[in-house]
Design a protein around this motif. Structure first.
Motif, PDB file in Angstrom:
ATOM      1  N   VAL A  76      59.242  60.878  -5.167  1.00  0.00           N
ATOM      2  CA  VAL A  76      58.814  59.668  -5.883  1.00  0.00           C
ATOM      3  C   VAL A  76      58.148  58.694  -4.919  1.00  0.00           C
ATOM      4  O   VAL A  76      57.089  58.124  -5.224  1.00  0.00           O
ATOM      5  N   ALA A  77      58.737  58.506  -3.740  1.00  0.00           N
ATOM      6  CA  ALA A  77      58.158  57.587  -2.756  1.00  0.00           C
ATOM      7  C   ALA A  77      56.766  58.048  -2.335  1.00  0.00           C
ATOM      8  O   ALA A  77      55.840  57.241  -2.217  1.00  0.00           O
ATOM      9  N   TYR A  78      56.602  59.343  -2.120  1.00  0.00           N
ATOM     10  CA  TYR A  78      55.299  59.875  -1.719  1.00  0.00           C
ATOM     11  C   TYR A  78      54.245  59.592  -2.792  1.00  0.00           C
ATOM     12  O   TYR A  78      53.157  59.103  -2.485  1.00  0.00           O
ATOM     13  N   PHE A  79      54.560  59.903  -4.037  1.00  0.00           N
ATOM     14  CA  PHE A  79      53.572  59.712  -5.094  1.00  0.00           C
ATOM     15  C   PHE A  79      53.308  58.231  -5.365  1.00  0.00           C
ATOM     16  O   PHE A  79      52.171  57.851  -5.643  1.00  0.00           O
ATOM     17  N   VAL A  80      54.315  57.393  -5.261  1.00  0.00           N
ATOM     18  CA  VAL A  80      54.110  55.952  -5.448  1.00  0.00           C
ATOM     19  C   VAL A  80      53.179  55.417  -4.372  1.00  0.00           C
ATOM     20  O   VAL A  80      52.242  54.660  -4.652  1.00  0.00           O
ATOM     21  N   VAL A  81      53.415  55.810  -3.133  1.00  0.00           N
ATOM     22  CA  VAL A  81      52.568  55.342  -2.033  1.00  0.00           C
ATOM     23  C   VAL A  81      51.137  55.847  -2.195  1.00  0.00           C
ATOM     24  O   VAL A  81      50.176  55.094  -1.988  1.00  0.00           O
ATOM     25  N   MET A  82      50.961  57.097  -2.569  1.00  0.00           N
ATOM     26  CA  MET A  82      49.614  57.650  -2.728  1.00  0.00           C
ATOM     27  C   MET A  82      48.845  56.958  -3.848  1.00  0.00           C
ATOM     28  O   MET A  82      47.670  56.625  -3.698  1.00  0.00           O
ATOM     29  N   VAL A  83      49.503  56.747  -4.975  1.00  0.00           N
ATOM     30  CA  VAL A  83      48.832  56.080  -6.096  1.00  0.00           C
ATOM     31  C   VAL A  83      48.544  54.626  -5.746  1.00  0.00           C
ATOM     32  O   VAL A  83      47.454  54.107  -6.027  1.00  0.00           O
ATOM     33  N   TRP A  84      49.493  53.954  -5.109  1.00  0.00           N
ATOM     34  CA  TRP A  84      49.291  52.563  -4.712  1.00  0.00           C
ATOM     35  C   TRP A  84      48.110  52.460  -3.751  1.00  0.00           C
ATOM     36  O   TRP A  84      47.257  51.586  -3.901  1.00  0.00           O
ATOM     37  N   ALA A  85      48.071  53.331  -2.756  1.00  0.00           N
ATOM     38  CA  ALA A  85      47.003  53.266  -1.743  1.00  0.00           C
ATOM     39  C   ALA A  85      45.638  53.573  -2.343  1.00  0.00           C
ATOM     40  O   ALA A  85      44.625  53.107  -1.832  1.00  0.00           O
ATOM     41  N   LYS A 130      37.967  54.090  14.877  1.00  0.00           N
ATOM     42  CA  LYS A 130      38.443  53.036  13.999  1.00  0.00           C
ATOM     43  C   LYS A 130      38.914  53.673  12.688  1.00  0.00           C
ATOM     44  O   LYS A 130      38.276  54.587  12.173  1.00  0.00           O
ATOM     45  N   PRO A 131      40.054  53.202  12.153  1.00  0.00           N
ATOM     46  CA  PRO A 131      40.543  53.822  10.911  1.00  0.00           C
ATOM     47  C   PRO A 131      39.604  53.544   9.739  1.00  0.00           C
ATOM     48  O   PRO A 131      38.978  52.490   9.649  1.00  0.00           O
ATOM     49  N   THR A 132      39.565  54.505   8.848  1.00  0.00           N
ATOM     50  CA  THR A 132      38.751  54.353   7.650  1.00  0.00           C
ATOM     51  C   THR A 132      39.468  53.427   6.664  1.00  0.00           C
ATOM     52  O   THR A 132      40.668  53.174   6.800  1.00  0.00           O
ATOM     53  N   PRO A 133      38.779  52.899   5.666  1.00  0.00           N
ATOM     54  CA  PRO A 133      39.451  52.064   4.669  1.00  0.00           C
ATOM     55  C   PRO A 133      40.584  52.786   3.945  1.00  0.00           C
ATOM     56  O   PRO A 133      41.597  52.173   3.609  1.00  0.00           O
ATOM     57  N   GLU A 134      40.425  54.080   3.726  1.00  0.00           N
ATOM     58  CA  GLU A 134      41.494  54.843   3.079  1.00  0.00           C
ATOM     59  C   GLU A 134      42.738  54.892   3.967  1.00  0.00           C
ATOM     60  O   GLU A 134      43.866  54.770   3.489  1.00  0.00           O
ATOM     61  N   GLU A 135      42.534  55.084   5.272  1.00  0.00           N
ATOM     62  CA  GLU A 135      43.665  55.097   6.197  1.00  0.00           C
ATOM     63  C   GLU A 135      44.333  53.735   6.289  1.00  0.00           C
ATOM     64  O   GLU A 135      45.559  53.646   6.387  1.00  0.00           O
ATOM     65  N   ASN A 136      43.526  52.666   6.242  1.00  0.00           N
ATOM     66  CA  ASN A 136      44.112  51.318   6.242  1.00  0.00           C
ATOM     67  C   ASN A 136      44.952  51.070   4.998  1.00  0.00           C
ATOM     68  O   ASN A 136      46.045  50.499   5.074  1.00  0.00           O
ATOM     69  N   ARG A 137      44.451  51.487   3.845  1.00  0.00           N
ATOM     70  CA  ARG A 137      45.210  51.294   2.606  1.00  0.00           C
ATOM     71  C   ARG A 137      46.492  52.114   2.617  1.00  0.00           C
ATOM     72  O   ARG A 137      47.540  51.645   2.172  1.00  0.00           O
ATOM     73  N   LEU A 138      46.432  53.336   3.136  1.00  0.00           N
ATOM     74  CA  LEU A 138      47.621  54.181   3.195  1.00  0.00           C
ATOM     75  C   LEU A 138      48.663  53.601   4.148  1.00  0.00           C
ATOM     76  O   LEU A 138      49.856  53.555   3.828  1.00  0.00           O
ATOM     77  N   ALA A 139      48.230  53.140   5.310  1.00  0.00           N
ATOM     78  CA  ALA A 139      49.171  52.557   6.269  1.00  0.00           C
ATOM     79  C   ALA A 139      49.809  51.287   5.718  1.00  0.00           C
ATOM     80  O   ALA A 139      51.012  51.051   5.879  1.00  0.00           O
ATOM     81  N   SER A 140      49.021  50.467   5.041  1.00  0.00           N
ATOM     82  CA  SER A 140      49.586  49.242   4.476  1.00  0.00           C
ATOM     83  C   SER A 140      50.540  49.563   3.326  1.00  0.00           C
ATOM     84  O   SER A 140      51.549  48.870   3.151  1.00  0.00           O
ATOM     85  N   ALA A 141      50.271  50.612   2.564  1.00  0.00           N
ATOM     86  CA  ALA A 141      51.189  51.002   1.485  1.00  0.00           C
ATOM     87  C   ALA A 141      52.519  51.478   2.049  1.00  0.00           C
ATOM     88  O   ALA A 141      53.581  51.141   1.526  1.00  0.00           O
ATOM     89  N   TYR A 142      52.479  52.265   3.120  1.00  0.00           N
ATOM     90  CA  TYR A 142      53.734  52.685   3.756  1.00  0.00           C
ATOM     91  C   TYR A 142      54.484  51.479   4.315  1.00  0.00           C
ATOM     92  O   TYR A 142      55.705  51.405   4.225  1.00  0.00           O
ATOM     93  N   PHE A 143      53.744  50.528   4.889  1.00  0.00           N
ATOM     94  CA  PHE A 143      54.380  49.327   5.429  1.00  0.00           C
ATOM     95  C   PHE A 143      55.019  48.496   4.316  1.00  0.00           C
ATOM     96  O   PHE A 143      56.042  47.849   4.521  1.00  0.00           O
TER      97      PHE A 143
END
Length: 106
Positions: free
Chosen positions: A68-77, A19-32
């Protein structure tokens, strides 16, 4: 495509999918969320740039945009919960799809 081959290989060999961890869920939702945001921005603002740019300008703008997209997604997640991100992602996808069908993003 490599990740799909690895996933199928792992499943065939009998490895359990965790099962994905909460961090993985937040990262996947940020990319989405940010995929339609950056895609819509690319459709909206690239028309003027495409006709007058050189190859090196394409490279530099592409690399800068990806960074920029990478850092925005990482900070958002890191700071925004997944539930909020999924809600905003639904709104973002609806706005981009509406803009595409209406012709505003070309």
């Amino acid at each position: 495509m490599y990740w799909l081959v690895m996933l199928i290989t792992r499943l065939v060999l009998g490895e359990r999918v965790d099962k994905p961890t909460p961090e993985e869920n937040r990262l996947a939702s940020a990319y989405f969320l940010f995929f339609p945001v950056f895609g819509g921005m690319a459709l909206k603002f690239s028309a003027k740039f495409i006709h007058g740019a050189t190859d090196s300008a394409y490279l530099l703008v592409g690399l800068a945009t990806m960074a920029v997209a990478y850092f925005v997604v990482m900070v958002w997640a890191k700071f925004i919960p997944a539930a909020v991100t999924w809600t905003l992602a639904g709104i973002a996808w609806a706005v981009v799809i509406y803009g595409v069908f209406r012709g505003d993003l070309f």
